[in-house]
Design a protein around this motif. Structure first.
Motif, PDB file in Angstrom:
ATOM      1  N   ARG A  55       0.602  -1.274   0.165  1.00 43.06           N
ATOM      2  CA  ARG A  55      -0.017  -0.540   0.147  1.00 43.06           C
ATOM      3  C   ARG A  55       0.947   1.188  -0.206  1.00 43.06           C
ATOM      4  NH1 ARG A  55      -4.350   1.398   4.849  1.00 43.06           N
ATOM      5  NH2 ARG A  55      -4.140  -1.211   4.679  1.00 43.06           N
ATOM      6  N   SER A  56       0.079   2.950  -0.793  1.00 37.65           N
ATOM      7  CA  SER A  56       1.335   3.540  -0.668  1.00 37.65           C
ATOM      8  C   SER A  56       0.362   5.130  -0.547  1.00 37.65           C
ATOM      9  CB  SER A  56       2.276   3.920  -2.161  1.00 37.65           C
ATOM     10  OG  SER A  56       0.657   4.137  -3.249  1.00 37.65           O
ATOM     11  N   GLU A  57       0.421   6.129  -0.850  1.00 42.30           N
ATOM     12  CA  GLU A  57      -0.511   6.824  -0.332  1.00 42.30           C
ATOM     13  C   GLU A  57      -1.304   6.626  -2.101  1.00 42.30           C
ATOM     14  OE1 GLU A  57       2.016  10.537   0.202  1.00 42.30           O
ATOM     15  OE2 GLU A  57       2.717   9.642   2.345  1.00 42.30           O
ATOM     16  N   GLN A  58      -0.962   6.762  -2.581  1.00 44.24           N
ATOM     17  CA  GLN A  58      -2.242   6.849  -4.070  1.00 44.24           C
ATOM     18  C   GLN A  58      -2.494   5.511  -4.047  1.00 44.24           C
ATOM     19  OE1 GLN A  58       1.357   7.615  -4.615  1.00 44.24           O
ATOM     20  NE2 GLN A  58       0.783   9.672  -4.256  1.00 44.24           N
ATOM     21  N   LYS A  59      -2.484   4.351  -4.160  1.00 43.29           N
ATOM     22  CA  LYS A  59      -2.881   3.274  -4.497  1.00 43.29           C
ATOM     23  C   LYS A  59      -2.494   1.563  -3.569  1.00 43.29           C
ATOM     24  CE  LYS A  59       0.353   2.202  -8.320  1.00 43.29           C
ATOM     25  NZ  LYS A  59      -0.055   1.856 -10.096  1.00 43.29           N
ATOM     26  N   THR A  60      -2.802   0.473  -4.418  1.00 42.96           N
ATOM     27  CA  THR A  60      -2.655  -0.586  -3.239  1.00 42.96           C
ATOM     28  C   THR A  60      -2.347  -1.763  -4.705  1.00 42.96           C
ATOM     29  OG1 THR A  60      -4.092  -0.630  -1.298  1.00 42.96           O
ATOM     30  CG2 THR A  60      -3.459  -2.441  -1.727  1.00 42.96           C
ATOM     31  N   ILE A  61      -1.055  -2.152  -4.081  1.00 38.34           N
ATOM     32  CA  ILE A  61      -0.200  -3.540  -5.410  1.00 38.34           C
ATOM     33  C   ILE A  61      -0.654  -4.677  -4.348  1.00 38.34           C
ATOM     34  CG2 ILE A  61       0.921  -4.050  -6.597  1.00 38.34           C
ATOM     35  CD1 ILE A  61       2.593  -1.060  -6.349  1.00 38.34           C
ATOM     36  N   PRO A  62      -1.815  -5.010  -5.442  1.00 38.15           N
ATOM     37  CA  PRO A  62      -2.236  -6.462  -4.321  1.00 38.15           C
ATOM     38  C   PRO A  62      -1.071  -7.486  -5.098  1.00 38.15           C
ATOM     39  CG  PRO A  62      -3.474  -5.962  -6.889  1.00 38.15           C
ATOM     40  CD  PRO A  62      -2.215  -5.145  -6.537  1.00 38.15           C
ATOM     41  N   ASP A  63      -1.050  -7.943  -3.881  1.00 37.83           N
ATOM     42  CA  ASP A  63      -0.226  -9.794  -4.403  1.00 37.83           C
ATOM     43  C   ASP A  63      -1.424 -10.727  -4.667  1.00 37.83           C
ATOM     44  OD1 ASP A  63       1.125 -11.852  -4.611  1.00 37.83           O
ATOM     45  OD2 ASP A  63       1.579 -12.064  -2.463  1.00 37.83           O
ATOM     46  N   ARG A  64      -1.225 -11.138  -6.414  1.00 36.19           N
ATOM     47  CA  ARG A  64      -1.907 -12.146  -7.133  1.00 36.19           C
ATOM     48  C   ARG A  64      -1.517 -13.681  -6.548  1.00 36.19           C
ATOM     49  NH1 ARG A  64      -5.646  -9.176  -8.628  1.00 36.19           N
ATOM     50  NH2 ARG A  64      -5.174  -6.925  -9.648  1.00 36.19           N
ATOM     51  N   GLU A  65      -0.306 -14.078  -6.223  1.00 35.33           N
ATOM     52  CA  GLU A  65       0.063 -14.727  -6.369  1.00 35.33           C
ATOM     53  C   GLU A  65      -0.222 -15.768  -5.249  1.00 35.33           C
ATOM     54  OE1 GLU A  65       3.523 -15.604  -8.198  1.00 35.33           O
ATOM     55  OE2 GLU A  65       3.093 -14.582  -9.500  1.00 35.33           O
ATOM     56  N   GLY A  66       0.854 -14.491  -4.001  1.00 34.18           N
ATOM     57  CA  GLY A  66       0.497 -15.252  -2.524  1.00 34.18           C
ATOM     58  C   GLY A  66       1.375 -16.857  -2.166  1.00 34.18           C
ATOM     59  N   THR A  67       1.780 -16.587  -1.358  1.00 32.19           N
ATOM     60  CA  THR A  67       2.595 -17.594  -0.533  1.00 32.19           C
ATOM     61  C   THR A  67       1.987 -18.386   0.474  1.00 32.19           C
ATOM     62  OG1 THR A  67       4.302 -15.665  -0.885  1.00 32.19           O
ATOM     63  CG2 THR A  67       5.408 -17.786  -0.003  1.00 32.19           C
ATOM     64  N   ASP A  68       2.654 -19.855   0.151  1.00 30.66           N
ATOM     65  CA  ASP A  68       2.248 -20.795   1.251  1.00 30.66           C
ATOM     66  C   ASP A  68       3.018 -20.941   1.913  1.00 30.66           C
ATOM     67  OD1 ASP A  68       0.295 -22.145  -0.488  1.00 30.66           O
ATOM     68  OD2 ASP A  68       1.267 -22.722  -1.626  1.00 30.66           O
ATOM     69  N   LEU A  69       2.653 -20.424   3.805  1.00 34.33           N
ATOM     70  CA  LEU A  69       3.064 -20.678   4.728  1.00 34.33           C
ATOM     71  C   LEU A  69       2.545 -21.463   5.503  1.00 34.33           C
ATOM     72  CD1 LEU A  69       3.945 -16.610   4.667  1.00 34.33           C
ATOM     73  CD2 LEU A  69       6.033 -18.764   4.582  1.00 34.33           C
ATOM     74  N   ALA A  70       2.886 -22.208   6.925  1.00 39.36           N
ATOM     75  CA  ALA A  70       1.906 -22.637   7.734  1.00 39.36           C
ATOM     76  C   ALA A  70       1.429 -21.901   8.608  1.00 39.36           C
ATOM     77  CB  ALA A  70       3.363 -23.325   8.835  1.00 39.36           C
ATOM     78  N   ASP A  71       1.695 -21.075   9.374  1.00 41.95           N
ATOM     79  CA  ASP A  71       1.102 -20.213   9.686  1.00 41.95           C
ATOM     80  C   ASP A  71       0.869 -18.216   9.903  1.00 41.95           C
ATOM     81  OD1 ASP A  71       3.185 -20.343  11.445  1.00 41.95           O
ATOM     82  OD2 ASP A  71       2.684 -21.415  12.689  1.00 41.95           O
ATOM     83  N   ILE A  72       0.443 -18.078  10.327  1.00 39.60           N
ATOM     84  CA  ILE A  72       0.290 -16.583  10.834  1.00 39.60           C
ATOM     85  C   ILE A  72       1.493 -16.396  11.346  1.00 39.60           C
ATOM     86  CG2 ILE A  72      -0.899 -14.895  11.660  1.00 39.60           C
ATOM     87  CD1 ILE A  72      -3.692 -16.078  11.343  1.00 39.60           C
ATOM     88  N   ALA A  73       2.180 -16.873  12.081  1.00 39.00           N
ATOM     89  CA  ALA A  73       3.423 -16.923  12.553  1.00 39.00           C
ATOM     90  C   ALA A  73       4.061 -16.168  11.364  1.00 39.00           C
ATOM     91  CB  ALA A  73       3.875 -17.282  14.085  1.00 39.00           C
ATOM     92  N   ASP A  74       4.462 -17.413  10.550  1.00 38.11           N
ATOM     93  CA  ASP A  74       5.468 -17.811   9.839  1.00 38.11           C
ATOM     94  C   ASP A  74       4.890 -16.259   8.612  1.00 38.11           C
ATOM     95  OD1 ASP A  74       6.652 -19.668  10.610  1.00 38.11           O
ATOM     96  OD2 ASP A  74       5.948 -20.635   9.179  1.00 38.11           O
ATOM     97  N   ALA A  75       3.516 -15.890   8.281  1.00 40.41           N
ATOM     98  CA  ALA A  75       3.539 -14.956   7.426  1.00 40.41           C
ATOM     99  C   ALA A  75       4.222 -13.488   7.722  1.00 40.41           C
ATOM    100  CB  ALA A  75       1.819 -14.697   7.662  1.00 40.41           C
ATOM    101  N   ARG A  76       3.776 -13.406   9.520  1.00 38.33           N
ATOM    102  CA  ARG A  76       4.691 -12.098  10.067  1.00 38.33           C
ATOM    103  C   ARG A  76       6.034 -11.965   9.641  1.00 38.33           C
ATOM    104  NH1 ARG A  76       2.307  -8.457  13.308  1.00 38.33           N
ATOM    105  NH2 ARG A  76       0.471  -9.374  13.369  1.00 38.33           N
ATOM    106  N   ARG A  77       6.222 -13.223   9.992  1.00 35.01           N
ATOM    107  CA  ARG A  77       7.997 -13.275   9.468  1.00 35.01           C
ATOM    108  C   ARG A  77       8.285 -12.808   8.050  1.00 35.01           C
ATOM    109  NH1 ARG A  77       8.196 -16.814  13.753  1.00 35.01           N
ATOM    110  NH2 ARG A  77       7.142 -18.909  12.283  1.00 35.01           N
ATOM    111  N   GLU A  78       7.887 -13.475   6.743  1.00 32.80           N
ATOM    112  CA  GLU A  78       7.383 -13.532   6.035  1.00 32.80           C
ATOM    113  C   GLU A  78       7.932 -12.173   5.576  1.00 32.80           C
ATOM    114  OE1 GLU A  78       8.142 -14.702   1.736  1.00 32.80           O
ATOM    115  OE2 GLU A  78       9.371 -15.634   3.625  1.00 32.80           O
TER     116      GLU A  78
END
Length: 72
Positions: free
Chosen positions: A8-31
């Motif tokens: 997210r920038s001041e003007q717009k949001t650039i979406p992540d269309r692919e995503g990343t497979d991770l084990a859990d929310i803790a891994d998502a926070r680290r990533e």
């Protein structure tokens, strides 16, 4: 689980269309924190061309679970 890291920038949001497979929310926070550090190094605070605000981490349904501020 698949997580999406939207920039997210001041003007717009650039979406992540692919995503990343991770084990859990803790891994998502680290990533997400690693991604923020990469963005901060690529776009230093002095860069007037980029006004990054955050990386929003969403789940597979599109719900934003948390946001990580970008200090750039």
């Amino acid at each position: 689980m698949r997580f999406y890291f939207h920039i997210r920038s001041e003007q717009k949001t650039i979406p992540d269309r692919e995503g990343t497979d991770l084990a859990d929310i803790a891994d998502a926070r680290r990533e997400g924190l690693e991604y923020v550090r990469e963005l901060e190094s690529e776009f230093p605070r002095s860069s007037a061309a980029v006004a990054l605000k955050s990386v929003d981490v969403a789940d597979e349904t599109g719900v934003v679970l948390f946001s990580l501020p970008v200090d750039a």
